[in-house]
Design a protein around this motif. Structure first.
Motif, short mmCIF file in Angstrom:
data_model
loop_
_atom_site.label_atom_id
_atom_site.label_comp_id
_atom_site.label_asym_id
_atom_site.label_seq_id
_atom_site.Cartn_x
_atom_site.Cartn_y
_atom_site.Cartn_z
N ARG A 35 0.83 -1.21 0.00
CA ARG A 35 0.00 0.00 0.00
C ARG A 35 0.87 1.26 0.00
O ARG A 35 1.76 1.40 0.83
N CYS A 36 0.59 2.16 -0.95
CA CYS A 36 1.29 3.44 -0.98
C CYS A 36 0.75 4.30 0.17
O CYS A 36 -0.47 4.32 0.39
N GLY A 37 1.64 5.02 0.84
CA GLY A 37 1.25 5.72 2.07
C GLY A 37 0.24 6.83 1.88
O GLY A 37 -0.38 7.28 2.85
N TYR A 38 0.02 7.30 0.65
CA TYR A 38 -0.91 8.41 0.42
C TYR A 38 -2.29 7.94 -0.01
O TYR A 38 -3.22 8.73 -0.12
N CYS A 39 -2.44 6.64 -0.25
CA CYS A 39 -3.63 6.14 -0.97
C CYS A 39 -4.70 5.64 -0.01
O CYS A 39 -4.42 4.83 0.87
N ASN A 42 -10.03 1.64 -1.99
CA ASN A 42 -10.46 0.37 -1.40
C ASN A 42 -9.62 -0.76 -1.97
O ASN A 42 -9.99 -1.40 -2.96
N THR A 43 -8.47 -1.00 -1.36
CA THR A 43 -7.55 -2.01 -1.88
C THR A 43 -6.83 -2.68 -0.73
O THR A 43 -6.70 -2.09 0.35
N TYR A 44 -6.39 -3.92 -0.94
CA TYR A 44 -5.86 -4.76 0.15
C TYR A 44 -4.63 -5.50 -0.34
O TYR A 44 -4.57 -5.92 -1.50
N GLY A 86 -8.30 0.23 -10.02
CA GLY A 86 -7.97 -0.41 -8.74
C GLY A 86 -7.53 0.57 -7.70
O GLY A 86 -7.80 1.75 -7.79
N GLY A 87 -6.79 -0.04 -6.80
CA GLY A 87 -6.10 -1.29 -6.82
C GLY A 87 -5.13 -1.42 -8.00
O GLY A 87 -4.82 -0.46 -8.69
N THR A 88 -4.65 -2.61 -8.18
CA THR A 88 -3.65 -2.88 -9.20
C THR A 88 -4.14 -3.97 -10.15
O THR A 88 -3.83 -5.16 -9.95
N SER A 120 -2.69 0.04 -14.76
CA SER A 120 -1.62 -0.92 -14.49
C SER A 120 -0.53 -0.22 -13.71
O SER A 120 -0.29 0.97 -13.90
N ASN A 121 0.13 -0.98 -12.83
CA ASN A 121 1.30 -0.43 -12.16
C ASN A 121 2.54 -0.84 -12.94
O ASN A 121 2.67 -2.01 -13.30
N PRO A 122 3.45 0.10 -13.21
CA PRO A 122 4.57 -0.19 -14.10
C PRO A 122 5.34 -1.46 -13.73
O PRO A 122 5.77 -2.21 -14.60
N ASP A 157 6.04 6.02 -1.32
CA ASP A 157 6.08 4.55 -1.14
C ASP A 157 5.86 3.79 -2.43
O ASP A 157 5.37 2.66 -2.42
N ARG A 158 6.18 4.41 -3.58
CA ARG A 158 6.04 3.66 -4.84
C ARG A 158 7.19 2.68 -4.95
O ARG A 158 8.33 2.99 -4.58
N VAL A 159 6.91 1.51 -5.52
CA VAL A 159 7.95 0.47 -5.54
C VAL A 159 8.66 0.36 -6.89
O VAL A 159 9.64 -0.34 -7.01
S1 SF4 Z 1 -0.65 0.97 -6.12
FE1 SF4 Z 1 -2.25 2.46 -6.67
S2 SF4 Z 1 -4.14 1.67 -5.72
FE2 SF4 Z 1 -2.41 0.51 -4.83
S3 SF4 Z 1 -1.98 1.59 -2.94
FE3 SF4 Z 1 -0.65 2.48 -4.53
S4 SF4 Z 1 -1.83 4.24 -5.40
FE4 SF4 Z 1 -3.25 2.97 -4.20
#
Ligand code: SF4
Ligand SMILES: C[S@@+](CC[C@H](N)C(=O)[O-])C[C@H]1O[C@@H](n2cnc3c(N)ncnc32)[C@H](O)[C@@H]1O
Length: 398
Positions: A35-39, A42-44, A86-88, A120-122, A157-159
């Motif tokens: 989980r990104c710290g700013y988001c 509704n994602t798990y 999403g979510g992802t 999509s997440n890169p 917190d982007r990966v």
């Molecule tokens: S990847 Fe996207 S949806 Fe998932 S926590 Fe980060 S910003 Fe939110």
């Protein structure tokens, strides 16, 4: 989990006209690797869900929801647009996203020339992933880039690594995607003007035909909000956000990407996101998946949020609706002003009441609404008005 589903019916007058208005399907994928710290979406993560829910149980639920939805809408219209968000969604892989689109095809069907987007997440994409998406029938991809500055990605917190989003764009284009969007976030604590400039340059070099740029919002209950409250990070500064917006807009417009909504730029009319335009222009859409929101003919409803609850309610044969509301005439007017005023085409002035019209005249004098457009009967934000869009809306509906 706490939420109980409510019995759900759509009144006949909401159903009237379904199919004559554009119809979209939104599918919510409630999974993220971290989980990104700013988001606060509704994602798990898998760790948060444990054995309570999985992509498989979610997909079973989704198929059931879409079938029930198509039955409820009667002569169900085929979808003009589909947006998997999403979510992802990319965590499902191209095969999983193919199953999602098959579920839409077998319930509502797709209208000829339908726009089919997935977020999509890169870091969870590859050349094979994009090729698989094309084969499955997707026409558009939206990638979360946010920034190219490593220290900004760290605060968010982007990966992904700074270079991954633009390589993903090249892979998507090689796979045949003409329509690709990159999302940017600006105003992150510690972001310098030179960082933002470099991010926009990278977006332009990538050759996408659509950009969404969002001011960082510190959402209550997030890790970011806790860090700001503890004084570890400063909150975004309004003056800096306004300067950032002007920089983004001037760089994108100079490269031929024009704004068509306050936070969205496109290289051509065909590059605009038709699905989002459906939301902004008061269209009908079915939002499927945990926590998804829907709107049909002035009735709005939303699903239970937890994926385990979502799947179990559907397994019992019920729609997983947690609440609904009927928009009054006044609600619909207010909503129309809020959404359409943010569009480059603006809002017809005759959508405003007497007080709103007087406020619009004042906003023209204050340089917030365009003079020539007003003379032709439309409220269109000026460049300065775009910086103060929310305040202008408040004035017009006060
Ligand atoms: S990847 Fe996207 S949806 Fe998932 S926590 Fe980060 S910003 Fe939110
Ligand atoms: C919720 S994400 C879903 C897609 C994907 N997981 C991703 O992160 O790109 C969609 C976009 O919402 C934006 N977003 C989410 N939370 C935000 C916040 N608190 N402030 C500003 N933008 C935000 C980000 O730009 C992100 O790309």
């Amino acid at each position: 989990m706490g939420e109980s589903p409510v019995p759900f019916v759509l009144p006949p007058d909401a159903l009237r006209g379904v199919g004559s208005r554009p119809f979209g399907v939104y599918v919510h994928v409630p999974f993220c690797a971290t989980r990104c710290g700013y988001c606060d979406f509704n994602t798990y993560t898998a760790g948060e869900l444990g054995s309570a829910a999985s992509p498989e149980s979610w997909l079973d639920g989704l198929r059931r929801e879409l079938d029930l939805a198509a039955q409820l809408l009667g002569a169900a219209p085929p979808a003009d647009t589909v947006f998997v968000g999403g979510g992802t969604p990319s965590l499902l892989g191209a095969d999983g996203l193919g199953h999602v689109l098959d579920a839409v095809r077998s319930s509502f069907g797709l209208a000829p020339g339908a726009e089919v987007t997935t977020e999509s997440n890169p870091e969870s994409t590859s050349p094979e992933f994009f090729a698989g998406l094309r084969e499955a029938g997707y026409t558009r991809v939206s990638l979360g880039m946010q920034s190219t500055a490593r220290h900004v990605l760290t605060v968010l917190d982007r990966v992904h690594t700074p270079g991954r989003p633009t390589r993903a764009v090249a892979e998507a284009r090689d796979a045949g995607f003409e329509h690709v969007n990159l999302d940017l976030i600006y105003g992150t604590p510690g972001e310098r003007t030179s960082d933002l400039r470099a991010s926009v340059e990278a977006v332009l070099d990538a050759g996408v035909d659509h950009v969404s740029a969002y001011a960082l919002i510190v959402e209550e209950g997030t890790a970011l909000a806790r860090r700001v409250r503890r004084g570890e990070l400063p909150p975004p500064d309004d003056d800096v956000l306004a300067e950032d917006y002007e920089l983004i807009d001037s760089m994108l417009s100079a490269a031929g990407l024009r704004w068509y909504e306050v936070s969205n730029w496109a290289a051509s009319e065909a590059a605009r996101c038709r699905h989002n335009l459906g939301y902004w222009l008061g269209g009908d859409w079915w939002g499927a998946g945990p926590g998804a929101h829907s709107h049909v003919g002035g009735v709005r409803w939303w699903n239970v949020k937890h994926p385990a609850r979502y799947s179990s309610v559907l397994a019992q044969g019920h729609l997983p609706v947690a609440g609904q509301e009927r928009l009054t005439g006044d609600d619909r007017k207010l909503e129309r002003v809020m959404l359409e005023l943010r569009l480059a085409e603006g809002l017809p002035l005759d959508a405003l009441d007497g007080d709103g019209l007087r406020q619009a005249e004042q906003a023209v004098s204050d340089g917030l609404l365009d003079h020539a457009a007003a003379a032709e009967g439309r409220a269109v934000l000026t460049d300065r008005g775009r910086l103060l869009a929310d305040a202008v809306v408040r004035r017009l509906v006060a």
